[in-house]
Scaffold this motif. Structure first.
Motif, PDB file in Angstrom:
ATOM      1  N   ALA A  65     -26.920  53.189 -48.549  1.00  0.00           N
ATOM      2  CA  ALA A  65     -25.798  52.320 -48.908  1.00  0.00           C
ATOM      3  C   ALA A  65     -25.932  51.841 -50.347  1.00  0.00           C
ATOM      4  O   ALA A  65     -24.954  51.817 -51.099  1.00  0.00           O
ATOM      5  CB  ALA A  65     -25.732  51.133 -47.953  1.00  0.00           C
ATOM      6  N   ALA A  66     -27.156  51.465 -50.737  1.00  0.00           N
ATOM      7  CA  ALA A  66     -27.383  50.973 -52.100  1.00  0.00           C
ATOM      8  C   ALA A  66     -27.182  52.095 -53.118  1.00  0.00           C
ATOM      9  O   ALA A  66     -26.617  51.879 -54.196  1.00  0.00           O
ATOM     10  CB  ALA A  66     -28.783  50.390 -52.220  1.00  0.00           C
ATOM     11  N   VAL A  67     -27.634  53.300 -52.772  1.00  0.00           N
ATOM     12  CA  VAL A  67     -27.497  54.441 -53.680  1.00  0.00           C
ATOM     13  C   VAL A  67     -26.025  54.846 -53.798  1.00  0.00           C
ATOM     14  O   VAL A  67     -25.510  55.069 -54.895  1.00  0.00           O
ATOM     15  CB  VAL A  67     -28.359  55.639 -53.196  1.00  0.00           C
ATOM     16  N   ASP A  68     -25.326  54.909 -52.660  1.00  0.00           N
ATOM     17  CA  ASP A  68     -23.906  55.272 -52.666  1.00  0.00           C
ATOM     18  C   ASP A  68     -23.081  54.269 -53.462  1.00  0.00           C
ATOM     19  O   ASP A  68     -22.059  54.626 -54.046  1.00  0.00           O
ATOM     20  CB  ASP A  68     -23.357  55.376 -51.245  1.00  0.00           C
ATOM     21  N   SER A  69     -23.530  52.991 -53.463  1.00  0.00           N
ATOM     22  CA  SER A  69     -22.810  51.970 -54.232  1.00  0.00           C
ATOM     23  C   SER A  69     -23.131  52.057 -55.723  1.00  0.00           C
ATOM     24  O   SER A  69     -22.563  51.316 -56.519  1.00  0.00           O
ATOM     25  CB  SER A  69     -23.177  50.575 -53.730  1.00  0.00           C
ATOM     26  N   GLY A  70     -24.061  52.953 -56.081  1.00  0.00           N
ATOM     27  CA  GLY A  70     -24.403  53.134 -57.485  1.00  0.00           C
ATOM     28  C   GLY A  70     -25.363  52.075 -58.014  1.00  0.00           C
ATOM     29  O   GLY A  70     -25.467  51.871 -59.213  1.00  0.00           O
ATOM     30  N   TRP A  71     -26.066  51.362 -57.123  1.00  0.00           N
ATOM     31  CA  TRP A  71     -26.958  50.288 -57.561  1.00  0.00           C
ATOM     32  C   TRP A  71     -28.319  50.812 -57.999  1.00  0.00           C
ATOM     33  O   TRP A  71     -29.026  50.154 -58.749  1.00  0.00           O
ATOM     34  CB  TRP A  71     -27.178  49.252 -56.435  1.00  0.00           C
ATOM     35  N   TYR A  72     -28.719  51.961 -57.464  1.00  0.00           N
ATOM     36  CA  TYR A  72     -30.036  52.493 -57.797  1.00  0.00           C
ATOM     37  C   TYR A  72     -29.975  54.018 -57.726  1.00  0.00           C
ATOM     38  O   TYR A  72     -29.166  54.566 -56.988  1.00  0.00           O
ATOM     39  CB  TYR A  72     -31.105  51.936 -56.837  1.00  0.00           C
ATOM     40  N   ALA A  73     -30.847  54.679 -58.506  1.00  0.00           N
ATOM     41  CA  ALA A  73     -30.761  56.146 -58.621  1.00  0.00           C
ATOM     42  C   ALA A  73     -31.058  56.842 -57.290  1.00  0.00           C
ATOM     43  O   ALA A  73     -31.924  56.405 -56.516  1.00  0.00           O
ATOM     44  CB  ALA A  73     -31.738  56.637 -59.691  1.00  0.00           C
ATOM     45  N   HIS A  74     -30.347  57.935 -57.068  1.00  0.00           N
ATOM     46  CA  HIS A  74     -30.471  58.690 -55.831  1.00  0.00           C
ATOM     47  C   HIS A  74     -31.897  59.175 -55.580  1.00  0.00           C
ATOM     48  O   HIS A  74     -32.323  59.320 -54.436  1.00  0.00           O
ATOM     49  CB  HIS A  74     -29.513  59.881 -55.863  1.00  0.00           C
ATOM     50  N   ALA A  75     -32.637  59.423 -56.655  1.00  0.00           N
ATOM     51  CA  ALA A  75     -34.017  59.915 -56.498  1.00  0.00           C
ATOM     52  C   ALA A  75     -34.867  58.947 -55.674  1.00  0.00           C
ATOM     53  O   ALA A  75     -35.905  59.321 -55.150  1.00  0.00           O
ATOM     54  CB  ALA A  75     -34.650  60.122 -57.873  1.00  0.00           C
ATOM     55  N   HIS A  76     -34.400  57.691 -55.554  1.00  0.00           N
ATOM     56  CA  HIS A  76     -35.180  56.667 -54.836  1.00  0.00           C
ATOM     57  C   HIS A  76     -34.700  56.460 -53.405  1.00  0.00           C
ATOM     58  O   HIS A  76     -35.186  55.573 -52.707  1.00  0.00           O
ATOM     59  CB  HIS A  76     -35.113  55.346 -55.609  1.00  0.00           C
ATOM     60  N   GLN A  77     -33.735  57.274 -52.970  1.00  0.00           N
ATOM     61  CA  GLN A  77     -33.182  57.066 -51.623  1.00  0.00           C
ATOM     62  C   GLN A  77     -34.193  57.437 -50.544  1.00  0.00           C
ATOM     63  O   GLN A  77     -34.706  58.558 -50.509  1.00  0.00           O
ATOM     64  CB  GLN A  77     -31.911  57.899 -51.432  1.00  0.00           C
ATOM     65  N   VAL A  78     -34.465  56.477 -49.667  1.00  0.00           N
ATOM     66  CA  VAL A  78     -35.356  56.714 -48.536  1.00  0.00           C
ATOM     67  C   VAL A  78     -34.494  56.990 -47.320  1.00  0.00           C
ATOM     68  O   VAL A  78     -33.563  56.244 -47.031  1.00  0.00           O
ATOM     69  CB  VAL A  78     -36.261  55.484 -48.275  1.00  0.00           C
ATOM     70  N   GLY A  79     -34.784  58.086 -46.605  1.00  0.00           N
ATOM     71  CA  GLY A  79     -34.009  58.379 -45.397  1.00  0.00           C
ATOM     72  C   GLY A  79     -33.851  59.860 -45.157  1.00  0.00           C
ATOM     73  O   GLY A  79     -34.430  60.678 -45.870  1.00  0.00           O
ATOM     74  N   GLN A  80     -33.059  60.164 -44.159  1.00  0.00           N
ATOM     75  CA  GLN A  80     -32.910  61.538 -43.687  1.00  0.00           C
ATOM     76  C   GLN A  80     -32.498  62.496 -44.797  1.00  0.00           C
ATOM     77  O   GLN A  80     -32.984  63.619 -44.870  1.00  0.00           O
ATOM     78  CB  GLN A  80     -31.859  61.554 -42.574  1.00  0.00           C
ATOM     79  N   THR A  81     -31.577  62.066 -45.668  1.00  0.00           N
ATOM     80  CA  THR A  81     -31.120  62.970 -46.726  1.00  0.00           C
ATOM     81  C   THR A  81     -31.712  62.571 -48.072  1.00  0.00           C
ATOM     82  O   THR A  81     -31.247  63.018 -49.113  1.00  0.00           O
ATOM     83  CB  THR A  81     -29.584  62.991 -46.814  1.00  0.00           C
ATOM     84  N   GLY A  82     -32.702  61.726 -48.047  1.00  0.00           N
ATOM     85  CA  GLY A  82     -33.384  61.357 -49.279  1.00  0.00           C
ATOM     86  C   GLY A  82     -34.849  61.735 -49.156  1.00  0.00           C
ATOM     87  O   GLY A  82     -35.190  62.852 -48.788  1.00  0.00           O
ATOM     88  N   VAL A  83     -35.716  60.772 -49.444  1.00  0.00           N
ATOM     89  CA  VAL A  83     -37.153  61.005 -49.388  1.00  0.00           C
ATOM     90  C   VAL A  83     -37.703  60.401 -48.098  1.00  0.00           C
ATOM     91  O   VAL A  83     -37.251  59.348 -47.665  1.00  0.00           O
ATOM     92  CB  VAL A  83     -37.830  60.322 -50.606  1.00  0.00           C
TER      93      VAL A  83
END
Lengths: 258, 319
Positions: free
Chosen positions: B234-252
């Motif tokens: 949600a935070a990444v989709d809102s553009g608050w933080y870079a996608h490279a930091h996304q934790v989860g199924q489609t992230g890290v």
């Protein structure tokens, strides 16, 4: 342009998965893999941008997998192909890729679109395996896709923790897309009704000339054991009455993190 | 003991930590043969030897950068020569692409996202976490060469020094490999913080932060603890933080000693990326947030009160 979107019928991941005695995932009551919706959406955006684009959705799976094709058709696209055969049960990624590749040879698309992974097994292997079988370029984990219809090339942007990479290939190509590529549309009532009239063909292994002894039970991997991870013990949950930060610091101290 | 091919990565003489983990696991199965791109860099060869690579095979070509599919031919040729017990790669997009194509080319079986690899009487036994990490699965390859893509943090790299022999080959760039071309690579600026996948402590922020500026609260705590910064989808989709930091199924997917979730409700896709963490802490104003089901310690409250107090308290105790 002719596009084939490879889709998968998977269990609903919000409920507990069930396994058969052979350690296979019970796919009853499944659905179109949520990540596949992004690949379907991407195909439909090409339709919107490039007139004359034809989209076929393709799946391999049990009879119920037609549900996934119906959902994809309700979102959009022209036709669907369902490869279904009792001998396919239990196929692993190489066997699934072998079957899909045989179907793709028949369909002869300019572009094969896949999701970054299935939501059930999540190996991400199939797109690159298709590229290998069909001797096509692979542009996987794309967060952005751009086409140059005149030059017949496709470019993608891939983000990883270490770098941003841009790749390019001439069509025909295999492209897999992530969930960053653009929100999938909801099927409209009109779309759902129109889907009932669209062509949905069912092909068998014999139709494709794929020997039954190369799939299903011929899987190159076996699962010896599946065990549910023990539930985490209930923790301590405290309301913040103005001391929450300090209480948290106490906890981190006792755990030796501070 | 026969050979185990290990695909290793290095940048400017630095061998990646994941590569050292692969060598550590490979020693359980046979004699590690490290396969890497480039010319023999003394530092690289030394490091690989220190972690047990009995042989280092160099693919002397800078075209691997531009044509990543060419790895497949190079490794397949080597596999034909060595007849390895197994091939190990990282379970990254690149590693899995090579694993996938190799499996088709060599007729091998492939297992991805391995969190453990052990030698067994019938070949390598691979452990994976499946279905949002809710299940532990053990599998084996029963036909062809086992090709195993291993997640980072699967094992602590352990030294076992040997002096490696060095072999070299050029690159056979066939037409198929030329079809996929890298146009550009932009390496991310280092934040100075540890890598998400390698960090012992991860602090993640979610929707509850309400904006990009508020991620400073997350960064401050991460820096106080020497940890990495993560973000919910949600935070990444809102553009608050870079996608490279996304934790989860489609992230890290991360599995640190300590995971602190701040303003994150804990959707299944997020839990899939962090629920194997050893200790989990949550701060959220909603007492019914599913993240609290995983938390060893949770504070129900306003993160804008709790977080600064926590950071001040850490500084005070260290003073």
């Amino acid at each position: 342009m002719k596009i084939v979107v490879c889709v998968k019928y998977v269990p609903d991941m919000s409920s507990q998965p069930r396994f058969t005695a052979e350690h296979r995932v019970d796919r009853a009551g499944g659905q179109l893999s949520e990540l596949d919706e992004y690949a379907v959406e991407q195909a439909l955006r090409v339709v919107d941008a490039v007139p004359g684009t034809h989209v076929t959705h393709l799946t391999v799976g049990p009879p119920a997998a037609a549900e996934a094709l119906r959902k994809a058709l309700a979102m959009g696209g022209d036709a669907a192909v369902h490869v279904s055969d009792e001998a396919i049960a239990g196929s692993d990624a190489p066997a699934t890729a072998l079957i899909l590749a045989a179907a793709l040879r028949r369909l002869e698309p300019d572009l094969v679109l896949c999701a970054m992974a299935s939501t059930d097994s999540g190996t991400s292997l199939v797109p690159a395996m298709l590229a290998e079988h069909l001797e096509l370029p692979q542009l996987t984990f794309a967060g952005e896709v751009t086409f140059e219809p005149t030059g017949g090339t496709v470019r993608v942007r891939r983000d990883t923790a270490q770098e941003v990479r841009h790749l390019e290939a001439a069509l025909p190509a295999v492209v897999s897309v992530t969930d960053r590529i653009g929100e999938p549309r909801y099927p409209s009532f009109k779309g759902i009704m129109a889907a009932k009239k669209k062509s949905l063909e069912t092909w068998t292994l014999a139709d494709l000339g794929v020997p039954a002894d190369q799939v299903g039970a011929a899987a190159r991997t076996v699962v010896d054991e599946i065990t549910a991870r023990p539930a985490r013990a209930a923790g301590t949950i405290v309301p913040d009455d103005g001391e929450g930060g300090r209480l948290l610091a106490d906890f981190l101290s006792t755990q030796k993190f501070i | 003991m026969s050979g185990v091919l290990v695909l290793v990565g290095h940048i400017a003489g630095q061998v990646s930590r994941s590569s050292l983990e692969l060598l550590t696991l490979a020693r359980r199965l046979g004699n590690p043969i490290a396969v890497c791109a480039g010319t023999a860099d003394d530092e690289v060869v030394k490091t690989l030897g220190r972690y047990g690579a009995e042989r280092v095979h160099l693919i002397e070509s800078d075209e691997l950068e531009e044509y990543p599919v060419a790895w497949v031919r190079a490794v397949a040729d080597l596999a034909a020569d060595v007849q390895p017990q197994a091939v190990l790669t990282e379970s990254t997009p690149d590693g899995r692409e090579i694993a996938a194509r190799l499996a088709v080319r060599l007729g091998g079986g492939v297992l991805t996202d391995a969190v453990d690899v052990q030698a067994g009487p019938l070949g390598p036994v691979v452990t994976q976490w499946a279905f949002a990490a809710g299940y532990t699965v053990t599998s084996r390859v029963v036909r062809g060469i086992p090709i195993i893509a291993v997640k980072s943090n699967a094992v602590v790299p352990a030294e076992a020094p040997v002096t490696p022999s060095i072999t070299r080959s050029g690159l056979q760039l066939d037409e198929a490999a030329r079809r996929t071309r890298v146009l550009s690579r932009t390496v991310r600026e280092s934040t100075g913080r540890p890598q998400l996948t390698e960090a012992d402590i991860v602090v993640s922020g979610g929707r509850g932060l309400g904006g990009a500026e508020q991620f400073e609260l997350i960064e401050n705590l991460a820096d106080a603890l020497g940890g990495a910064v993560g973000a919910s989808r949600a935070a990444v989709d809102s553009g608050w933080y870079a996608h490279a930091h996304q934790v989860g199924q489609t992230g890290v997917t991360v599995s640190p000693q300590l995971y602190i979730a701040v303003g994150i409700s804990g959707a299944i896709q997020h839990r899939a990326g962090m629920q194997t963490s050893k200790t989990i802490v949550a701060v959220n104003k909603d007492p019914d947030a599913p993240i609290f089901e995983l938390a060893d310690y949770g504070v129900v409250g306003d993160l804008f009160q709790v977080m600064p107090q926590l950071v001040d308290e850490i500084a005070r105790r260290r003073a």
